[in-house]
Design a protein around this motif. Structure first.
Motif, PDB file in Angstrom:
ATOM      1  N   THR A   1       0.809  -1.219   0.000  1.00 43.81           N
ATOM      2  CA  THR A   1       0.000   0.000   0.000  1.00 43.81           C
ATOM      3  C   THR A   1       0.843   1.272   0.000  1.00 43.81           C
ATOM      4  O   THR A   1       0.304   2.374   0.180  1.00 43.81           O
ATOM      5  N   LEU A   2       2.152   1.152  -0.203  1.00 44.64           N
ATOM      6  CA  LEU A   2       2.992   2.338  -0.348  1.00 44.64           C
ATOM      7  C   LEU A   2       2.852   2.896  -1.759  1.00 44.64           C
ATOM      8  O   LEU A   2       2.555   2.152  -2.708  1.00 44.64           O
ATOM      9  N   PRO A   3       3.069   4.187  -1.963  1.00 47.20           N
ATOM     10  CA  PRO A   3       2.984   4.764  -3.319  1.00 47.20           C
ATOM     11  C   PRO A   3       4.022   4.138  -4.252  1.00 47.20           C
ATOM     12  O   PRO A   3       5.138   3.775  -3.847  1.00 47.20           O
ATOM     13  N   GLY A   4       3.655   3.995  -5.502  1.00 51.36           N
ATOM     14  CA  GLY A   4       4.544   3.451  -6.512  1.00 51.36           C
ATOM     15  C   GLY A   4       4.490   1.947  -6.639  1.00 51.36           C
ATOM     16  O   GLY A   4       5.298   1.358  -7.383  1.00 51.36           O
ATOM     17  N   ARG A   5       3.591   1.296  -5.946  1.00 47.80           N
ATOM     18  CA  ARG A   5       3.451  -0.154  -6.035  1.00 47.80           C
ATOM     19  C   ARG A   5       2.397  -0.525  -7.081  1.00 47.80           C
ATOM     20  O   ARG A   5       1.586   0.305  -7.493  1.00 47.80           O
ATOM     21  N   PRO A   6       2.385  -1.758  -7.534  1.00 47.20           N
ATOM     22  CA  PRO A   6       1.349  -2.177  -8.492  1.00 47.20           C
ATOM     23  C   PRO A   6      -0.023  -2.250  -7.815  1.00 47.20           C
ATOM     24  O   PRO A   6      -0.125  -2.312  -6.588  1.00 47.20           O
ATOM     25  N   PRO A   7      -1.102  -2.269  -8.592  1.00 47.32           N
ATOM     26  CA  PRO A   7      -2.440  -2.410  -8.005  1.00 47.32           C
ATOM     27  C   PRO A   7      -2.578  -3.749  -7.284  1.00 47.32           C
ATOM     28  O   PRO A   7      -1.867  -4.720  -7.564  1.00 47.32           O
ATOM     29  N   VAL A   8      -3.502  -3.787  -6.358  1.00 52.22           N
ATOM     30  CA  VAL A   8      -3.718  -4.967  -5.525  1.00 52.22           C
ATOM     31  C   VAL A   8      -5.167  -5.406  -5.665  1.00 52.22           C
ATOM     32  O   VAL A   8      -6.085  -4.577  -5.662  1.00 52.22           O
ATOM     33  N   LEU A   9      -5.366  -6.711  -5.798  1.00 50.33           N
ATOM     34  CA  LEU A   9      -6.700  -7.303  -5.759  1.00 50.33           C
ATOM     35  C   LEU A   9      -6.781  -8.197  -4.529  1.00 50.33           C
ATOM     36  O   LEU A   9      -6.026  -9.164  -4.394  1.00 50.33           O
ATOM     37  N   PHE A  10      -7.700  -7.872  -3.619  1.00 50.41           N
ATOM     38  CA  PHE A  10      -7.958  -8.668  -2.427  1.00 50.41           C
ATOM     39  C   PHE A  10      -9.331  -9.307  -2.615  1.00 50.41           C
ATOM     40  O   PHE A  10     -10.355  -8.632  -2.616  1.00 50.41           O
ATOM     41  N   ALA A  11      -9.357 -10.627  -2.791  1.00 48.48           N
ATOM     42  CA  ALA A  11     -10.603 -11.338  -3.107  1.00 48.48           C
ATOM     43  C   ALA A  11     -10.922 -12.326  -1.996  1.00 48.48           C
ATOM     44  O   ALA A  11     -10.019 -12.911  -1.377  1.00 48.48           O
ATOM     45  N   LEU A  12     -12.210 -12.513  -1.764  1.00 43.96           N
ATOM     46  CA  LEU A  12     -12.685 -13.458  -0.751  1.00 43.96           C
ATOM     47  C   LEU A  12     -13.966 -14.107  -1.246  1.00 43.96           C
ATOM     48  O   LEU A  12     -14.861 -13.435  -1.752  1.00 43.96           O
ATOM     49  N   ASP A  13     -14.052 -15.417  -1.092  1.00 45.56           N
ATOM     50  CA  ASP A  13     -15.242 -16.175  -1.484  1.00 45.56           C
ATOM     51  C   ASP A  13     -15.917 -16.723  -0.233  1.00 45.56           C
ATOM     52  O   ASP A  13     -15.268 -17.345   0.604  1.00 45.56           O
ATOM     53  N   GLY A  14     -17.230 -16.505  -0.104  1.00 46.37           N
ATOM     54  CA  GLY A  14     -17.963 -16.929   1.092  1.00 46.37           C
ATOM     55  C   GLY A  14     -18.049 -15.806   2.104  1.00 46.37           C
ATOM     56  O   GLY A  14     -17.522 -15.900   3.213  1.00 46.37           O
ATOM     57  N   LEU A  15     -18.743 -14.713   1.740  1.00 40.77           N
ATOM     58  CA  LEU A  15     -18.771 -13.509   2.574  1.00 40.77           C
ATOM     59  C   LEU A  15     -19.475 -13.748   3.901  1.00 40.77           C
ATOM     60  O   LEU A  15     -19.083 -13.179   4.925  1.00 40.77           O
ATOM     61  N   ALA A  16     -20.520 -14.548   3.921  1.00 41.08           N
ATOM     62  CA  ALA A  16     -21.310 -14.716   5.142  1.00 41.08           C
ATOM     63  C   ALA A  16     -20.503 -15.361   6.268  1.00 41.08           C
ATOM     64  O   ALA A  16     -20.829 -15.174   7.447  1.00 41.08           O
ATOM     65  N   HIS A  17     -19.459 -16.111   5.927  1.00 43.71           N
ATOM     66  CA  HIS A  17     -18.690 -16.808   6.961  1.00 43.71           C
ATOM     67  C   HIS A  17     -17.869 -15.851   7.816  1.00 43.71           C
ATOM     68  O   HIS A  17     -17.519 -16.202   8.953  1.00 43.71           O
ATOM     69  N   ILE A  18     -17.547 -14.671   7.316  1.00 43.13           N
ATOM     70  CA  ILE A  18     -16.732 -13.738   8.087  1.00 43.13           C
ATOM     71  C   ILE A  18     -17.579 -12.631   8.704  1.00 43.13           C
ATOM     72  O   ILE A  18     -17.026 -11.695   9.288  1.00 43.13           O
ATOM     73  N   ASN A  19     -18.889 -12.724   8.604  1.00 44.60           N
ATOM     74  CA  ASN A  19     -19.772 -11.704   9.171  1.00 44.60           C
ATOM     75  C   ASN A  19     -20.590 -12.242  10.342  1.00 44.60           C
ATOM     76  O   ASN A  19     -21.616 -11.669  10.693  1.00 44.60           O
ATOM     77  N   ARG A  20     -20.159 -13.305  10.959  1.00 41.72           N
ATOM     78  CA  ARG A  20     -20.922 -13.919  12.039  1.00 41.72           C
ATOM     79  C   ARG A  20     -20.042 -14.088  13.272  1.00 41.72           C
ATOM     80  O   ARG A  20     -18.843 -13.812  13.237  1.00 41.72           O
ATOM     81  N   MET A  21     -20.646 -14.542  14.344  1.00 35.26           N
ATOM     82  CA  MET A  21     -19.870 -14.897  15.525  1.00 35.26           C
ATOM     83  C   MET A  21     -19.095 -16.175  15.230  1.00 35.26           C
ATOM     84  O   MET A  21     -19.658 -17.169  14.773  1.00 35.26           O
ATOM     85  N   SER A  22     -17.817 -16.141  15.479  1.00 32.49           N
ATOM     86  CA  SER A  22     -16.980 -17.296  15.181  1.00 32.49           C
ATOM     87  C   SER A  22     -17.102 -18.340  16.290  1.00 32.49           C
ATOM     88  O   SER A  22     -17.744 -18.116  17.326  1.00 32.49           O
ATOM     89  N   ASP A  23     -16.482 -19.470  16.078  1.00 34.37           N
ATOM     90  CA  ASP A  23     -16.462 -20.542  17.067  1.00 34.37           C
ATOM     91  C   ASP A  23     -15.248 -20.455  17.985  1.00 34.37           C
ATOM     92  O   ASP A  23     -14.973 -21.401  18.733  1.00 34.37           O
ATOM     93  N   TYR A  24     -14.534 -19.346  17.939  1.00 32.86           N
ATOM     94  CA  TYR A  24     -13.399 -19.149  18.824  1.00 32.86           C
ATOM     95  C   TYR A  24     -13.854 -18.480  20.126  1.00 32.86           C
ATOM     96  O   TYR A  24     -14.899 -17.836  20.169  1.00 32.86           O
ATOM     97  N   ARG A  25     -13.049 -18.620  21.155  1.00 35.56           N
ATOM     98  CA  ARG A  25     -13.355 -18.058  22.469  1.00 35.56           C
ATOM     99  C   ARG A  25     -12.167 -17.236  22.963  1.00 35.56           C
ATOM    100  O   ARG A  25     -11.006 -17.571  22.711  1.00 35.56           O
ATOM    101  N   ASP A  26     -12.477 -16.150  23.683  1.00 30.79           N
ATOM    102  CA  ASP A  26     -11.433 -15.338  24.290  1.00 30.79           C
ATOM    103  C   ASP A  26     -11.041 -15.947  25.636  1.00 30.79           C
ATOM    104  O   ASP A  26     -11.618 -16.946  26.072  1.00 30.79           O
ATOM    105  N   PRO A  27     -10.056 -15.390  26.331  1.00 32.89           N
ATOM    106  CA  PRO A  27      -9.662 -15.963  27.628  1.00 32.89           C
ATOM    107  C   PRO A  27     -10.786 -16.030  28.656  1.00 32.89           C
ATOM    108  O   PRO A  27     -10.732 -16.864  29.573  1.00 32.89           O
ATOM    109  N   SER A  28     -11.811 -15.207  28.520  1.00 29.31           N
ATOM    110  CA  SER A  28     -12.972 -15.265  29.416  1.00 29.31           C
ATOM    111  C   SER A  28     -14.048 -16.209  28.919  1.00 29.31           C
ATOM    112  O   SER A  28     -15.152 -16.229  29.469  1.00 29.31           O
ATOM    113  N   PHE A  29     -13.749 -16.961  27.867  1.00 28.37           N
ATOM    114  CA  PHE A  29     -14.648 -17.933  27.256  1.00 28.37           C
ATOM    115  C   PHE A  29     -15.879 -17.267  26.633  1.00 28.37           C
ATOM    116  O   PHE A  29     -16.953 -17.857  26.537  1.00 28.37           O
TER     117      PHE A  29
END
Length: 491
Positions: free
Chosen positions: A321-349
Motif C-alpha cells: 500500500t505504499l505509493p509506486g506499487r502495483p495495483p492490488v486485488l484482495f478477493a474473498l469467497d464466502g462472505l457470510a462466513h466472516i460476518n458472524r460470531m466465530s467458534d473461537y473463544r477469548d480468555p474469558s470464554f
C-alpha cells in the motif's frame, strides 16, 4: 315256509360260520407281540414332533456354529497418511485428455475481458495464469473443469462490466469495493476467478481467500494443518485453526498463525514475478533478517515459522500500500462466513466475533474503505448460496445497496428482527453490488457450442435444443444448464 323264516335261518347260519374254534398253541412256539408302529410319514422326526414351547429369547432356535474356516486370501492394505483422503477428495483436475481439443480458441490477453466486443465469446486461460490461479486456489471441486481439454470460460455481460470498473479504479488510483451476489450456481465464483485472471494478466498482486467446507473433525494434528490447512473463508471462523491473541491490540484481536503461513506461501507462488521487482522500503528487522537490497519476495520468504507469519503479512500489506506499487486485488469467497460470531473463544470464554480475527479485520478494513489503496486496485467479495447460512444484516445491506443503484425504493429493516449486526452494515455500506444472473440465449448457445466441440454434448445443437437446455437451467443459470447437459458425462 314263509319268507321271514327263510331269512332268519340264513342269518343264523352265516353267524355260526364266523365263529372259529380256538386251537391250542404248541408249547415251544411263543406268541409274537407286535409293537405299536408309527404312522407312515415323509417328514423328518424333528418336523413331526410338536413345536417347543417358547417362553423367552433363550428358547429361540440358535444358529448352528460352523466348525470350519473358509480359506481367504488376506491382502495387507496400507492405511492412508494423515490428510491423504482429504487431499484426494478435494483434488482439482483441470484437464481431460479424452476431451476433443477445440480449434481456433483464443487465449486471454490483458485487455480481453474489458472490451465490449468480447461479450458472448469463449476464451481459454494461458498455462502460466492457470498455474497462478491454482496456487491461489481459485478453482473449486464443484466446477466442471475436469470435463474439458483445458480451462476456459465465457465472457458475459457482467464480466465486461466488472473488468471495466476495475480498469476505472486503477486510472483513478482508488479501490473498487464490490460484492458479487446472485442465485445458486449462477457463476459468482467464476466471476471472481475472471477478476483474478484479469489482475494477474495486468501485473497486479492478487491475494485470495477461497471458500470451502468445514472438516468433520475439529481437532487436527499439526502435520495435517501444515500440509492440508483449511485456507478458506469458512475455516477462518469455524474454529478449526490455531489462534493466538495479538499483542498491543485493544480490543484484543486474534491471529491465526498456521493459516497465515500457508496464505503467505500461496501469495508468493502466485505473485513471485511481481514481488521480485519490488524493493523493501521499510525496516522490518524486529522479526525478519533481510539483506540490504532485499525485495518484497524475500520478505515473504523470511516467514519460516508460524510465529512470524502474522507480522510478515502485516509488513507485506504495508509494503503493497505504499505509493509506486502495483495495483492490488484482495478477493474473498464466502462472505457470510466472516460476518458472524466465530467458534473461537477469548480468555474469558466469550465468543469472538469474526471481525475481531486479525486476517478478517484486514479484509474488512479494505472493503469498508478504512484502508486505502493509493495505487488503485479492487476488493471483491462473493456470496455463496450453496454453502452458507442466513445473515439478516448482510441480506439487508446488500438489498439496500442494490435498490439504491437501481433507483428503487430502499428496503427498511424489520422492526421485529433482533439479530441485526451494526458491524456488518458498517463494513459493507460503501460497496458496489453486482448481481450475477442467468446467461442470455445467445450466450447459452455459444457455451453449448463449445461443449459440443469438446465432445461433451452429443445431442444435435439447434434452436430447439438451446431453448430446452436454457429453460431446464432456470432461464440461463449456468450451473443448472451443466447439470442438464453435462452431468451424465461426469465421472
Amino acid at each position: 315256509m314263509s319268507s321271514l323264516a327263510v331269512m332268519a335261518s340264513s342269518t343264523a347260519c352265516s353267524l355260526r360260520g364266523l365263529v372259529r374254534s380256538s386251537i391250542p398253541l404248541a408249547p415251544r412256539i411263543r406268541p409274537v407281540v407286535l409293537s405299536r408302529a408309527a404312522p407312515l410319514s415323509t417328514t423328518t422326526a424333528l418336523a413331526a414332533a410338536p413345536p417347543p414351547t417358547i417362553k423367552s429369547r433363550r428358547d429361540l432356535p440358535k444358529k448352528t456354529k460352523r466348525t470350519f474356516k473358509r480359506k481367504t486370501n488376506v491382502v495387507a492394505v496400507k492405511k492412508p497418511n494423515p490428510g491423504e483422503r482429504k487431499a484426494f477428495r478435494k483434488r482439482i483436475q483441470l484437464s481431460n485428455n479424452s476431451a476433443l481439443p477445440v480449434e481456433n480458441m483464443q487465449d486471454l490477453s490483458p485487455d480481453t475481458m474489458a472490451k465490449l466486443d468480447s461479450k458472448g465469446k469463449m476464451f481459454a486461460l494461458p498455462d502460466a495464469v492457470v498455474d497462478q490461479l491454482r496456487a491461489l486456489e481459485a478453482f473449486k471441486t464443484t466446477q466442471t473443469w475436469n470435463l474439458f481439454r483445458r480451462p476456459h470460460f465465457l465472457v458475459r455481460e457482467e464480466t465486461v462490466r466488472l473488468m471495466s470498473k476495475m480498469e476505472e479504479a486503477v486510472e483513478k488510483k482508488e479501490a473498487l469495493k464490490c460484492v458479487l451476489t446472485g442465485s445458486k450456481l449462477s457463476g459468482k465464483s467464476v466471476a471472481l476467478l475472471q477478476s483474478m485472471s484479469h489482475a494477474l494478466l495486468n501485473g497486479w498482486v492478487v491475494v485470495h481467500i477461497p471458500e470451502g467446507r468445514a472438516a468433520s473433525c475439529a481437532v487436527w494434528t499439526r502435520l495435517s494443518l501444515l500440509t492440508n490447512a483449511g485456507k478458506t473463508g469458512q475455516d477462518l471462523s469455524n474454529g478449526n485453526t490455531e489462534y493466538s491473541p495479538v499483542e498491543g491490540t485493544e480490543p484484543v484481536r486474534f491471529a491465526q498463525p498456521v493459516y497465515t503461513l500457508k496464505l503467505l506461501q500461496n501469495i508468493y507462488k502466485a505473485n513471485r514475478a511481481a514481488l521480485e521487482k519490488l524493493d523493501v522500503q521499510r525496516d522490518w528487522s524486529r522479526f525478519a533478517h533481510l539483506d540490504p537490497g532485499a525485495t518484497v519476495a524475500d520478505l515473504v520468504l523470511s516467514a519460516k515459522e508460524s510465529e512470524t507469519a502474522w507480522p510478515t503479512l502485516e509488513a507485506l500489506w504495508t509494503e503493497l500500500t505504499l505509493p509506486g506499487r502495483p495495483p492490488v486485488l484482495f478477493a474473498l469467497d464466502g462472505l457470510a462466513h466472516i460476518n458472524r460470531m466465530s467458534d473461537y473463544r477469548d480468555p474469558s470464554f466469550n465468543q469472538v466475533h469474526a471481525h475481531e480475527l486479525a486476517l478478517v479485520r484486514l479484509f474488512v478494513d479494505a472493503i469498508s474503505g478504512k484502508t486505502t489503496l493509493p495505487n488503485g486496485g479492487a476488493v471483491i467479495a462473493a456470496t455463496s448460496d450453496n454453502n452458507t447460512h442466513y445473515h439478516p444484516s448482510q441480506e439487508l445491506v446488500l438489498s439496500q445497496l442494490e435498490a439504491g443503484q437501481a433507483g428503487r425504493e430502499i428496503p427498511k429493516p424489520d422492526p421485529y428482527e433482533r439479530r441485526y449486526d451494526e458491524r456488518v452494515y458498517e463494513s459493507l455500506k460503501n460497496s458496489f453490488v453486482l448481481r450475477i444472473g442467468g446467461v442470455s440465449k445467445d450466450e447459452g448457445r455459444v457455451l453449448m457450442e463449445y461443449w459440443g466441440a469438446s465432445g461433451m454434448l452429443r445431442s444435435v445443437l439447434n434452436t430447439r435444443t438451446v431453448a430446452e437446455k436454457w429453460a431446464l437451467g432456470g432461464h440461463g443459470i449456468v450451473g443448472e444448464m451443466e447439470r442438464a447437459s453435462l452431468m451424465t458425462m461426469r465421472m
